[in-house]
Design a protein around this motif. Structure first.
Motif, PDB file in Angstrom:
ATOM      1  N   LEU A  34     -25.674  34.239  48.681  1.00  0.00           N
ATOM      2  CA  LEU A  34     -25.208  35.556  48.243  1.00  0.00           C
ATOM      3  C   LEU A  34     -23.695  35.684  48.400  1.00  0.00           C
ATOM      4  N   LYS A  36     -21.484  33.282  48.280  1.00  0.00           N
ATOM      5  CA  LYS A  36     -20.830  32.514  47.210  1.00  0.00           C
ATOM      6  C   LYS A  36     -20.910  33.257  45.882  1.00  0.00           C
ATOM      7  N   ASN A  37     -22.043  33.882  45.617  1.00  0.00           N
ATOM      8  CA  ASN A  37     -22.210  34.625  44.377  1.00  0.00           C
ATOM      9  C   ASN A  37     -21.285  35.841  44.337  1.00  0.00           C
ATOM     10  N   ASP A  38     -21.209  36.562  45.460  1.00  0.00           N
ATOM     11  CA  ASP A  38     -20.367  37.755  45.543  1.00  0.00           C
ATOM     12  C   ASP A  38     -18.894  37.421  45.756  1.00  0.00           C
ATOM     13  N   ARG A  39     -18.646  36.185  46.193  1.00  0.00           N
ATOM     14  CA  ARG A  39     -17.286  35.753  46.573  1.00  0.00           C
ATOM     15  C   ARG A  39     -16.700  36.704  47.613  1.00  0.00           C
TER      16      ARG A  39
END
Length: 60
Positions: A34, A36-39
């Motif tokens: 999550l 990595k996805n949201d940065r």
């Protein structure tokens, strides 16, 4: 670590220790995905915060 916690009066595992450890690893891995996805590191920090509260651990 979980074995040590299970001997404390404040930690009462409701499943066997291996299952509990696998659950914690899955939570952390999900938090990493999550994040990595949201940065955004905040996402992982929130997941770790929930784990700490579940285990009644204090932030070091």
């Amino acid at each position: 670590m979980l074995k040590d916690l299970s001997e404390c009066t404040s930690f009462k595992p409701f499943v066997n220790l291996r299952s509990h450890a696998l659950s914690i690893v899955a939570q952390i891995e999900g938090g990493i995905m999550l994040m990595k996805n949201d940065r955004d590191l905040k996402t992982l920090e929130e997941v770790v915060s929930v784990i700490r509260s579940q285990l009644e651990l204090k932030k070091v």
